[in-house]
Write a protein that holds these residues in place. Sequence first.
Motif, PDB file in Angstrom:
ATOM      1  N   UNK A  48      15.241  -5.016   8.065  1.00 58.27           N
ATOM      2  CA  UNK A  48      13.881  -4.538   8.303  1.00 58.27           C
ATOM      3  C   UNK A  48      13.286  -3.919   7.046  1.00 58.27           C
ATOM      4  N   UNK A  49      14.002  -2.993   6.444  1.00 56.16           N
ATOM      5  CA  UNK A  49      13.507  -2.307   5.245  1.00 56.16           C
ATOM      6  C   UNK A  49      13.310  -3.279   4.099  1.00 56.16           C
ATOM      7  N   UNK A  50      14.251  -4.178   3.894  1.00 53.21           N
ATOM      8  CA  UNK A  50      14.134  -5.165   2.825  1.00 53.21           C
ATOM      9  C   UNK A  50      12.911  -6.040   3.033  1.00 53.21           C
ATOM     10  N   UNK A  51      12.652  -6.431   4.270  1.00 56.77           N
ATOM     11  CA  UNK A  51      11.499  -7.275   4.563  1.00 56.77           C
ATOM     12  C   UNK A  51      10.198  -6.554   4.224  1.00 56.77           C
ATOM     13  N   UNK A  52      10.094  -5.271   4.580  1.00 51.82           N
ATOM     14  CA  UNK A  52       8.879  -4.511   4.305  1.00 51.82           C
ATOM     15  C   UNK A  52       8.660  -4.340   2.806  1.00 51.82           C
ATOM     16  N   UNK A  53       9.724  -4.026   2.081  1.00 53.61           N
ATOM     17  CA  UNK A  53       9.568  -3.801   0.647  1.00 53.61           C
ATOM     18  C   UNK A  53       9.434  -5.105  -0.130  1.00 53.61           C
ATOM     19  N   UNK A  54       9.980  -6.170   0.376  1.00 50.81           N
ATOM     20  CA  UNK A  54       9.736  -7.482  -0.223  1.00 50.81           C
ATOM     21  C   UNK A  54       8.258  -7.833  -0.101  1.00 50.81           C
ATOM     22  N   UNK A  55       7.658  -7.505   1.044  1.00 49.16           N
ATOM     23  CA  UNK A  55       6.221  -7.736   1.240  1.00 49.16           C
ATOM     24  C   UNK A  55       5.409  -6.946   0.215  1.00 49.16           C
ATOM     25  N   UNK A  56       5.815  -5.685  -0.014  1.00 44.18           N
ATOM     26  CA  UNK A  56       5.121  -4.864  -1.009  1.00 44.18           C
ATOM     27  C   UNK A  56       5.229  -5.468  -2.406  1.00 44.18           C
ATOM     28  N   UNK A  57       6.393  -5.990  -2.740  1.00 49.36           N
ATOM     29  CA  UNK A  57       6.582  -6.606  -4.055  1.00 49.36           C
ATOM     30  C   UNK A  57       5.672  -7.821  -4.224  1.00 49.36           C
ATOM     31  N   UNK A  58       5.571  -8.638  -3.185  1.00 55.32           N
ATOM     32  CA  UNK A  58       4.687  -9.804  -3.247  1.00 55.32           C
ATOM     33  C   UNK A  58       3.236  -9.386  -3.432  1.00 55.32           C
ATOM     34  N   UNK A  59       2.814  -8.375  -2.682  1.00 56.21           N
ATOM     35  CA  UNK A  59       1.433  -7.904  -2.790  1.00 56.21           C
ATOM     36  C   UNK A  59       1.167  -7.291  -4.159  1.00 56.21           C
ATOM     37  N   UNK A  60       2.143  -6.566  -4.689  1.00 50.60           N
ATOM     38  CA  UNK A  60       1.991  -5.986  -6.021  1.00 50.60           C
ATOM     39  C   UNK A  60       1.833  -7.051  -7.093  1.00 50.60           C
ATOM     40  N   UNK A  61       2.635  -8.105  -6.987  1.00 45.57           N
ATOM     41  CA  UNK A  61       2.520  -9.199  -7.937  1.00 45.57           C
ATOM     42  C   UNK A  61       1.187  -9.917  -7.822  1.00 45.57           C
ATOM     43  N   UNK A  62       0.675 -10.021  -6.606  1.00 49.31           N
ATOM     44  CA  UNK A  62      -0.596 -10.702  -6.393  1.00 49.31           C
ATOM     45  C   UNK A  62      -1.766  -9.862  -6.889  1.00 49.31           C
ATOM     46  N   UNK A  63      -1.654  -8.542  -6.745  1.00 46.47           N
ATOM     47  CA  UNK A  63      -2.763  -7.651  -7.080  1.00 46.47           C
ATOM     48  C   UNK A  63      -3.202  -7.804  -8.532  1.00 46.47           C
ATOM     49  N   UNK A  64      -2.254  -7.998  -9.429  1.00 49.61           N
ATOM     50  CA  UNK A  64      -2.609  -8.064 -10.853  1.00 49.61           C
ATOM     51  C   UNK A  64      -3.433  -9.307 -11.174  1.00 49.61           C
ATOM     52  N   UNK A  65      -3.441 -10.291 -10.262  1.00 43.88           N
ATOM     53  CA  UNK A  65      -4.201 -11.521 -10.505  1.00 43.88           C
ATOM     54  C   UNK A  65      -5.510 -11.579  -9.726  1.00 43.88           C
ATOM     55  N   UNK A  66      -5.800 -10.550  -8.948  1.00 42.14           N
ATOM     56  CA  UNK A  66      -7.049 -10.528  -8.187  1.00 42.14           C
ATOM     57  C   UNK A  66      -8.213 -10.291  -9.135  1.00 42.14           C
ATOM     58  N   UNK A  67      -9.305 -11.024  -8.932  1.00 38.15           N
ATOM     59  CA  UNK A  67     -10.433 -10.963  -9.856  1.00 38.15           C
ATOM     60  C   UNK A  67     -11.745 -10.555  -9.183  1.00 38.15           C
TER      61      UNK A  67
END
Length: 250
Positions: free
Chosen positions: A127-146
């Motif tokens: 459960x915890x890994x799934x939630x923090x994996x989601x955060x990592x994906x969103x963090x990586x995506x955020x830097x490319x948002x324009x």
Amino acid sequence: MDVGAHLSLGNGNDGGLWDRLTGTQDAPSWWLVALVGLVALAAVLHGRSWRVARNVVTIAHEGGHALIALVTGRKLDGIKLHSDTSGVTVSRGKPHGPGMVFTAMAGYLTPPLLGLLFAALLAGGRVTLMLWFSLALLGGMLVMIRNVYGAVSVLVTAAIIFLVSWKTGPQVQAAFAYLAAWFLLLAGTRPVVELQRMRARRMAPSSDADQLAHLTGVPGLTWVSLFFVVALGSLGVGALLLAPADLPFG
């Protein structure tokens, strides 16, 4: 291992953040899994709820385009998310070939496949890994948002996940994680149906399916069918993974 308390750096027997990320948590009760599944289904079927919840699908959709563009060696220029739940991912590279095909293909495939990945993690008690994996994906995506709306959408989504994983107890964390997995699995088919309706009305001449048809010579309807089959297959396998072991019947 019990789900434990909130995430914290901790010490001694508390285990710490790394132990929680790599450890397993107990599955929630069958009624909670069923309840959040029904909530997810309602969010997909109910028109007003869907208009809000669809932003999550768009984030996953555009994130899929972006990830595969990078994996296949294309240069990612940026991602924009819009208030009408549409989005666009711009990458540079050869306008044809496998890299472009896989990038165009990834959008509609990503939400259900991501839901299936989440279901697999939850089936393993992560459960915890799934939630923090989601955060990592969103963090990586955020830097490319324009654009501003896209940045706000990603930040709000990440903030909700962070608050749930950091400030709530094990039952709430598990319920939220299962809700997210159910939603992505159940939501995989509706955008595909909407896509084909728009194509039938000639309202989406540059859709992913039509871009793929142009790139490969394979009819757009074939690509739509592929998207739909993957979404249904992911839902079927994901439902088996999420099905509680303590069902009082069957």
